[in-house]
Scaffold this active site. Structure first.
Site, PDB file in Angstrom:
ATOM      1  N   LYS A 116       0.894  -1.165   0.000  1.00 39.53           N
ATOM      2  CA  LYS A 116       0.000   0.000   0.000  1.00 39.53           C
ATOM      3  C   LYS A 116       0.926   1.207   0.000  1.00 39.53           C
ATOM      4  CE  LYS A 116      -1.575   3.085   1.896  1.00 39.53           C
ATOM      5  NZ  LYS A 116      -1.273   4.471   1.451  1.00 39.53           N
TER       6      LYS A 116
ATOM      7  N   GLU B 238      -0.206   7.538  -1.037  1.00 39.42           N
ATOM      8  CA  GLU B 238      -1.201   8.048  -1.992  1.00 39.42           C
ATOM      9  C   GLU B 238      -0.688   9.328  -2.656  1.00 39.42           C
ATOM     10  OE1 GLU B 238      -1.168   7.894   1.197  1.00 39.42           O
ATOM     11  OE2 GLU B 238      -2.507   9.282   2.224  1.00 39.42           O
TER      12      GLU B 238
ATOM     13  N   CYS C 281      14.503  11.027   5.923  1.00 39.68           N
ATOM     14  CA  CYS C 281      14.479  10.645   7.347  1.00 39.68           C
ATOM     15  C   CYS C 281      15.880  10.651   7.935  1.00 39.68           C
ATOM     16  CB  CYS C 281      13.855   9.275   7.512  1.00 39.68           C
ATOM     17  SG  CYS C 281      14.839   8.001   6.749  1.00 39.68           S
TER      18      CYS C 281
HETATM   19  P1  NAD Z   1       2.743   9.288   6.853  1.00 39.69           P
HETATM   20  O1  NAD Z   1       2.877   8.660   8.196  1.00 39.69           O
HETATM   21  O2  NAD Z   1       1.804  10.425   6.690  1.00 39.69           O
HETATM   22  O3  NAD Z   1       2.248   8.190   5.782  1.00 39.69           O
HETATM   23  C1  NAD Z   1       2.910   6.949   5.649  1.00 39.69           C
HETATM   24  C2  NAD Z   1       1.913   5.893   5.164  1.00 39.69           C
HETATM   25  O4  NAD Z   1       0.900   5.702   6.161  1.00 39.69           O
HETATM   26  C3  NAD Z   1       1.190   6.275   3.871  1.00 39.69           C
HETATM   27  O5  NAD Z   1       1.108   5.125   3.058  1.00 39.69           O
HETATM   28  C4  NAD Z   1      -0.200   6.708   4.355  1.00 39.69           C
HETATM   29  O6  NAD Z   1      -1.219   6.436   3.435  1.00 39.69           O
HETATM   30  C5  NAD Z   1      -0.401   5.872   5.610  1.00 39.69           C
HETATM   31  N1  NAD Z   1      -1.225   6.570   6.625  1.00 39.69           N
HETATM   32  C6  NAD Z   1      -1.290   7.914   6.855  1.00 39.69           C
HETATM   33  N2  NAD Z   1      -2.114   8.178   7.894  1.00 39.69           N
HETATM   34  C7  NAD Z   1      -2.563   6.987   8.325  1.00 39.69           C
HETATM   35  C8  NAD Z   1      -3.441   6.603   9.394  1.00 39.69           C
HETATM   36  N3  NAD Z   1      -3.983   7.505  10.195  1.00 39.69           N
HETATM   37  N4  NAD Z   1      -3.686   5.291   9.566  1.00 39.69           N
HETATM   38  C9  NAD Z   1      -3.118   4.366   8.763  1.00 39.69           C
HETATM   39  N5  NAD Z   1      -2.279   4.666   7.741  1.00 39.69           N
HETATM   40  C10 NAD Z   1      -2.008   5.958   7.522  1.00 39.69           C
HETATM   41  O7  NAD Z   1       4.222   9.665   6.387  1.00 39.69           O
HETATM   42  P2  NAD Z   1       4.692  10.518   5.129  1.00 39.69           P
HETATM   43  O8  NAD Z   1       4.340  11.942   5.342  1.00 39.69           O
HETATM   44  O9  NAD Z   1       4.273   9.861   3.866  1.00 39.69           O
HETATM   45  O10 NAD Z   1       6.278  10.343   5.227  1.00 39.69           O
HETATM   46  C11 NAD Z   1       7.127  11.196   5.950  1.00 39.69           C
HETATM   47  C12 NAD Z   1       7.503  10.608   7.286  1.00 39.69           C
HETATM   48  O11 NAD Z   1       8.146   9.352   7.100  1.00 39.69           O
HETATM   49  C13 NAD Z   1       8.507  11.454   8.062  1.00 39.69           C
HETATM   50  O12 NAD Z   1       8.122  11.500   9.405  1.00 39.69           O
HETATM   51  C14 NAD Z   1       9.818  10.680   7.913  1.00 39.69           C
HETATM   52  O13 NAD Z   1      10.761  10.873   8.952  1.00 39.69           O
HETATM   53  C15 NAD Z   1       9.329   9.292   7.901  1.00 39.69           C
HETATM   54  N6  NAD Z   1      10.305   8.397   7.308  1.00 39.69           N
HETATM   55  C16 NAD Z   1      11.015   7.595   8.142  1.00 39.69           C
HETATM   56  C17 NAD Z   1      11.981   6.743   7.635  1.00 39.69           C
HETATM   57  C18 NAD Z   1      12.777   5.863   8.536  1.00 39.69           C
HETATM   58  O14 NAD Z   1      13.453   4.990   8.032  1.00 39.69           O
HETATM   59  N7  NAD Z   1      12.737   6.030   9.828  1.00 39.69           N
HETATM   60  C19 NAD Z   1      12.220   6.724   6.247  1.00 39.69           C
HETATM   61  C20 NAD Z   1      11.466   7.565   5.422  1.00 39.69           C
HETATM   62  C21 NAD Z   1      10.504   8.401   5.962  1.00 39.69           C
END
Ligand code: NAD
Length: 496
Positions: free
Chosen positions: A173, A176, A281
């Protein structure tokens, strides 16, 4: 309307959903595609395809599974520029950055092609008379991957190749916000010869994720994204008795010792902080200057201020726009808070806009100094092109500062002293440490080992830990007696 397909049971199919999410070009916010929010029935079809494919895929020989990864690696390399172009268009990343995103994923596929040696168990002969004990590694079943927007090639590739090479089937998944890149990855995976149902891709957001997290057929969940969502996914998955690994947010510090090579430090910090618009990240978001190295802050700010944001195909652009208007609004509000709370803004990118692309999500490079631990710009992950500079007197103070931070993804130290570096690597409570390396992302034969609030779980992504995450160990104790060896010249065992 350019609707993005889903991959279910080996077919790219259009969703019957009436609910679609707009995918936009971050440079001007024009809509470039629509991602469906999968219906419950479509998710069920994907799960059923993955469940049924698992029965045969787990029996495919390990070298044959490795060969699929070799063919896939070849195709990804062949289509490297094409994938990077799709990626740039939907994320705004510069082409060089987009190519790096794809390349870091290809490296994981190469590791997955090495699966045979990672599937080895252990053996002890003669644990008792005539008894041997040995273990074998077996796949779990249907695994789920939920990925963020910021690395739409690398992060899906952290997950499904290793899970599938280990004998599992997979449901992805993707974010989006940039689903076109993962669909290209899926298309090439089928072209490489992946049997139907082994990889399925469904789209959507919260509702689709929650449906999957509550489904009995899903055995393991890999997530990468923000802290609140990571905590929710870890809690829900484990509450449903699933295995989970959730990689979350970060605040990465770089410690600069006064004996470090100034030119080297400044050159490295520019790219590590504002490269990819700070949407990494492992970006360095806090530079901690020890003692006299604080004198370098104005020069660093000057160089960061010279970085020009621009379009993905502009070779002179240092980075692109932020992913969405919401991301831009969050970064701007944190910059504003930083100023109100008393930090000195040496370079302010709040008003930056690119001529002709005024409606895009642009924020220019921004540098703060006089930052304290109470300020929001220090406490929160900004995820924008913003660097916070802090000053301490000693290495011990720097270590204490970093260790007091709740995140533990990455950190680095710049120094000419082996002793200082050794103390830092030993005492620091962060999972990935660079010594004169600003962004220490381990290559895939190691694992991606964030700590504290940057990771919820036990086994990390890729490398040996990745294979352990996607497999179960079976331990066999067997007894064979010498007296039972059939005697005589005819060794044929008669079947009754
Ligand atoms: P996000 O948490 O908004 O979304 C990530 C995924 O979760 C998406 O597929 C989204 O559809 C889903 N999602 C969003 N809200 C949800 C909910 N309430 N319930 C279930 N699923 C949900 O993250 P983002 O904005 O796409 O990415 C940026 C974040 O990712 C930053 O905080 C970054 O630090 C982190 N990140 C961490 C790493 C790591 O290795 N630690 C690597 C890359 C990015």
């Amino acid at each position: 309307m350019n609707k993005i397909a889903q991959l279910i049971d080996g077919q790219f199919v259009q969703s019957t959903s009436t609910d679609f999410i707009e995918v936009t070009n971050p440079a001007n916010n024009q809509v470039i595609a629509h991602a469906p929010c999968a219906t419950d029935a479509e998710i069920e079809q994907a799960i059923s395809a993955a469940t049924s494919a698992f029965k045969t895929w787990k029996k495919v020989s390990v070298p044959e599974r490795a060969r699929l990864m070799m063919r896939y690696q070849h195709l990804l390399k062949e289509h490297h520029d094409e994938i990077a172009t799709i990626l740039s268009e939907e994320t705004g990343k510069t082409f060089a950055d987009a190519k790096g995103d794809v390349w870091r994923g290809i490296e994981v596929v190469e590791q997955a092609a090495n699966i045979s040696s990672m599937m080895m168990g252990e053996t002890v002969e003669n644990v008792a008379t005539n008894i041997d004990t040995y273990s074998m590694i077996q796949p779990l079943g249907v695994c789920l991957g939920i990925t963020p927007f910021n690395f739409p090639a690398m992060i899906p590739l952290w997950m499904f190749p290793l899970a599938i090479a280990s004998g599992n089937t997979f449901i992805l998944k993707p974010s989006e916000q940039d689903p076109k890149t993962p669909m290209k990855l899926a298309e090439l995976f089928l072209e490489a010869g992946a049997p139907k149902g082994v990889l399925n891709v469904i789209h959507g957001g919260k509702d689709q994720v929650n449906y999957l997290l509550n489904h009995d057929a899903i055995k393991a969940v890999s997530f990468v994204g923000s802290v609140p969502v990571g905590q929710h996914i870890y809690k829900t998955a484990t509450d449903n008795l699933k295995r989970a690994q959730c990689f979350a947010g970060a605040k990465n510090h770089s410690v600069i010792m006064p004996d470090a090579n100034k030119e080297f430090v400044l050159n490295n910090l520019v790219g590590a902080s504002v490269g990819a618009a700070g949407q990494r990240c492992m970006a360095i978001s806090v530079a901690v200057f020890v003692g006299e190295s604080a004198e370098w802050i104005p020069e660093l700010a000057k160089r960061i201020g010279e970085v020009k944001p621009g379009l993905w195909d502009d070779k002179d652009a240092g980075f692109g726009p932020l992913i969405s208007p919401q991301a831009k609004a969050k970064v701007l509000s944190l910059i504003e808070e930083g100023k109100k709370q008393g930090a000195t803004c040496l370079v302010d990118g709040s008003d930056f806009t690119l001529e002709g692309y005024e409606s895009g999500n642009w924020v220019g490079p921004t540098v703060f100094t006089d930052v304290t631990t109470e300020m929001s710009i220090y406490q929160q992950e900004i995820f924008g092109p913003v660097l916070c500079c802090m000053v301490v007197n000693t290495l011990e103070e720097a270590i204490e500062l970093v260790n007091s931070n709740p995140f533990g993804n990455g950190t680095s130290i710049f120094t000419a002293s082996g002793a200082a570096a050794r103390k830092y690597q030993s005492d620091i409570e962060v999972g990935q440490v660079g010594i004169n390396v600003p962004i220490p992302v381990p290559l895939p034969f190691f694992s991606f080992t964030g700590w504290k609030n940057s990771f919820y779980g036990d086994l990390h992504a890729y490398g040996k830990q990745g294979v352990r995450f996607y497999t179960e160990t079976k331990t066999i104790t067997s007894r064979w007696l010498d007296d039972d060896i059939p005697s005589g010249p005819n060794m044929t065992i008669e079947l009754k």
